[in-house]
Every structure is written in C-alpha cells, then in structure tokens.
Scaffold this active site. Structure first.
Site, PDB file in Angstrom:
ATOM      1  N   SER A 188       0.829  -1.201   0.000  1.00  0.00           N
ATOM      2  CA  SER A 188       0.000   0.000   0.000  1.00  0.00           C
ATOM      3  C   SER A 188       0.867   1.257   0.000  1.00  0.00           C
ATOM      4  CB  SER A 188      -0.973  -0.055   1.186  1.00  0.00           C
ATOM      5  OG  SER A 188      -2.000   0.875   1.014  1.00  0.00           O
ATOM      6  N   ASP A 224     -10.351  -5.604  -2.673  1.00  0.00           N
ATOM      7  CA  ASP A 224      -9.707  -4.555  -1.872  1.00  0.00           C
ATOM      8  C   ASP A 224     -10.595  -3.304  -1.918  1.00  0.00           C
ATOM      9  OD1 ASP A 224      -8.052  -2.436  -1.014  1.00  0.00           O
ATOM     10  OD2 ASP A 224      -6.252  -3.451  -1.734  1.00  0.00           O
ATOM     11  N   HIS A 274      -7.365  -5.991   1.338  1.00  0.00           N
ATOM     12  CA  HIS A 274      -6.153  -5.171   1.521  1.00  0.00           C
ATOM     13  C   HIS A 274      -5.315  -5.631   2.723  1.00  0.00           C
ATOM     14  CE1 HIS A 274      -4.076  -1.520   0.300  1.00  0.00           C
ATOM     15  NE2 HIS A 274      -4.009  -1.095   1.546  1.00  0.00           N
TER      16      HIS A 274
HETATM   17  N1  LIG Z   1      -8.061   2.765   9.268  1.00  0.00           N
HETATM   18  C1  LIG Z   1      -7.743   1.385   9.268  1.00  0.00           C
HETATM   19  C2  LIG Z   1      -7.140   0.993   7.963  1.00  0.00           C
HETATM   20  C3  LIG Z   1      -5.654   1.135   7.885  1.00  0.00           C
HETATM   21  C4  LIG Z   1      -5.058   0.091   6.988  1.00  0.00           C
HETATM   22  O1  LIG Z   1      -5.728  -0.646   6.297  1.00  0.00           O
HETATM   23  N2  LIG Z   1      -3.733   0.047   6.992  1.00  0.00           N
HETATM   24  C5  LIG Z   1      -3.062  -0.946   6.204  1.00  0.00           C
HETATM   25  C6  LIG Z   1      -2.211  -0.241   5.205  1.00  0.00           C
HETATM   26  S1  LIG Z   1      -3.220   0.839   4.198  1.00  0.00           S
HETATM   27  C7  LIG Z   1      -2.140   1.630   3.143  1.00  0.00           C
HETATM   28  O2  LIG Z   1      -1.070   2.028   3.358  1.00  0.00           O
HETATM   29  C8  LIG Z   1      -2.260  -1.814   7.136  1.00  0.00           C
HETATM   30  O3  LIG Z   1      -1.277  -2.406   6.742  1.00  0.00           O
HETATM   31  N3  LIG Z   1      -2.712  -1.903   8.395  1.00  0.00           N
HETATM   32  C9  LIG Z   1      -2.010  -2.617   9.423  1.00  0.00           C
HETATM   33  C10 LIG Z   1      -2.393  -4.059   9.579  1.00  0.00           C
HETATM   34  O4  LIG Z   1      -1.713  -4.746  10.388  1.00  0.00           O
HETATM   35  O5  LIG Z   1      -3.310  -4.555   8.906  1.00  0.00           O
HETATM   36  C11 LIG Z   1      -6.910   1.051  10.475  1.00  0.00           C
HETATM   37  O6  LIG Z   1      -6.592   1.977  11.219  1.00  0.00           O
HETATM   38  O7  LIG Z   1      -6.569  -0.111  10.690  1.00  0.00           O
END
Ligand SMILES: N[C@@H](CCC(=O)N[C@@H](CSC=O)C(=O)NCC(=O)O)C(=O)O
Length: 283
Positions: A151, A227, A260
């Site tokens: 991401s 996603d 995602h």
């Molecule tokens: N607001 C949500 C979503 C944040 C989220 O999906 N973060 C992803 C990366 S998104 C793009 O850069 C992520 O990797 N989250 C960490 C995980 O361990 O899944 C939130 O705060 O979670």
C-alpha cells in the site's frame, strides 16, 4: 551518520532470529525503530537483504508478525529488514490527528514543508541511513539489495527502486498506491509534505517515474480484487498503462477475492520472496 543500535527484543524463528532495534537517526532527528530477520544461513555467510516498507498505521512490527515471511526468507537465504513508517514523537502539532497522515504515514518522502521537514525525511532514511546501518551491523551482501512493500509501502518501494536502479536489484509490491498524485491519500500527503506545486510531486509518483527510468527486471505486483481501496486509492491500471508506454516489464496479478489485509499479503508472500531471491542470487 549514526551507527549506534539499541537491541530491544529477539525471538527465535525458523532457526534464525527476529530482532527489534532502536537507534538515533540523524536523518529523522529522533529515535527510529526497525526489525531484522536473520535466517540461519547468515551465521556462516553474508546474504542478500530485502527491505519491506509497510503501509499506513503500521510500525516496524506489523510485517514481521503478520506476513509469515520468515520461513521463506530462511528457505531462500535472504535477510529481511522492516523499518517503521514515520518518525514518532516529533512533537509536531497535528502529527497524531489523522491515521493517513503524520505519525504512521511518512509516505517515504523527504518533506520540504514546515513543520514536517525537520523530521519527516523517510525517503533519505530508507534509501541511505538505514542501509548504511544494516551494512555496518549485519552480514549483508551490500550489492544485493531488494525492496518491497504494501500500500503506502508499495508506493515507497516502487519509488525507491525507480529512483535508485543501481541500489535495488529487485522490486515488488502488494496493493501499492501507484499513482499518489491522482488519489486522496497521496494528494493529502504530498500537499502537506511537499507543498502545493504538483511538479515537485512527480519524483515521488511511480507512474510518472517509470516513464523516464526503466528497471532491468520485471516488477511484480499483486492486487486483490476485493480490496476496498482499489478504485479510489490504488488504481493499478494507471501504472500498468505507464509501464506499457515506457516498455517496462510488469507482472500485475489481480487476485480474485482478496482484500487489503495481511491475510492477502501472507497468501502471496512466498511468491514475492522467491521472486526477489532469484534476482538477488543471480549473476
Ligand atoms: N483505518 C484502518 C485501515 C488502515 C489500513 O488498512 N492500513 C493498512 C495499510 S493501508 C495503506 O497504506 C495496514 O497495513 N494496516 C495494518 C495491519 O496490520 O493490517 C486502520 O486503522 O486499521
């Protein structure tokens, strides 16, 4: 350049070790953290090193805990390094206000705008300071570096590789933000970190960079079709079209039903590590 490392925790993992470190960063002007996976082969010989750049809200921990990468790094003989996603505790007003900007969202750029420019220098940190620290403290083949990410970190990996084709031999990404100039996450970050002049944004946009710099090896991207960020924030078709126009080989795999999350990443992590290892161990 600071070379002082504070070891935090170490865990045995697939006959190697996952270790957490902290160090004073001259680039980000504060304490930064990263994790390293040393496979068992690193006890007897230097190995290629593969950097993973994580996404929004992540720390240096998410990838090591959730991606399931260590067994494949052990099998393929590569060292893994995962840095944090931003400076922390810089005491900049507003840095904790949003989950997609500021803390946990450094976007792998060198900020030019106040108040961010004093600490938010993640591009230089990832491409220069961190590799120098890794080379000084761990048994890496310094001419065998690859980079991948997820991401926001997929954006970072593509940008680092396209701007430094001699430094990174291989690059891949999971659900990367490939056209940050055109999407809300990127526009918000670039406006605040880089300023209103969109010309300055081009050097951090993979879909712009690939038009002028092509890489020797094909780029690997996996993208889930389920996603929720796909259409509004990720837009892989923009990068696909830019690669086609520039003649850059790209393997873009649309993975049916995947979202995602790290469930998606962990499903395809073996393919990515094998892809990097084949390039990093060749020639
Ligand atoms: N607001 C949500 C979503 C944040 C989220 O999906 N973060 C992803 C990366 S998104 C793009 O850069 C992520 O990797 N989250 C960490 C995980 O361990 O899944 C939130 O705060 O979670």
């Amino acid at each position: 350049m600071s070379q002082l490392l504070t070891p935090l925790n170490t865990y045995a993992c697939f006959n190697g070790t996952v270790s957490f470190y902290s160090h004073p960063s001259t680039t980000c002007k504060g304490e930064m953290k990263f994790t390293v996976y040393l496979p068992p082969r690193s006890q007897s010989e230097p190995l290629p090193v593969l950097y993973f750049l994580s996404g929004l809200t992540c720390t240096e921990e998410n990838f090591m805990v959730k991606a399931g990468a260590q067994q494949f790094a052990a099998k393929n003989g590569v060292i893994l390094v995962a840095p944090d996603t931003s400076p922390r505790g810089a005491n900049i007003p507003g840095e904790e206000d949003d989950w997609d900007f500021g803390t946990g969202a450094g976007f792998y750029v060198d900020a030019t705008q106040e108040p961010w420019r004093s600490h938010y220098q993640m591009y230089s940190y990832v491409t220069q300071e961190l590799p120098a620290i890794i080379a000084a403290h761990f048994p890496v083949k310094i001419d065998r570096q690859g980079i991948f990410g997820h991401s926001m970190g997929g954006h970072g990996a593509l940008v680092c590789a396209l701007r430094n084709p001699e430094q990174y031999r291989s690059v891949s990404a999971f659900a990367p933000i490939v056209a940050p100039m055109r999407v809300p996450w990127g526009q918000k970050a670039f406006t605040n970190y880089l300023g209103a002049d969109e010309e300055t944004w081009r050097s951090y946009d993979a879909s712009e960079l690939v038009l002028t710099t092509q890489l020797k090896h094909s780029i690997l991207i996996d993208q889930g079709t389920a996603d929720t960020f796909l259409e509004k924030q990720l837009m892989p078709q923009v990068f696909e079209q830019a690669c086609a126009k520039a003649g850059q080989p790209l393997t873009l795999r649309m993975q049916d039903g995947y979202d995602h999350s790290y469930y998606f990443i962990s499903t395809f992590i073996e393919d990515h590590i094998r892809y990097h290892a084949e390039i990093l161990w060749s020639e």
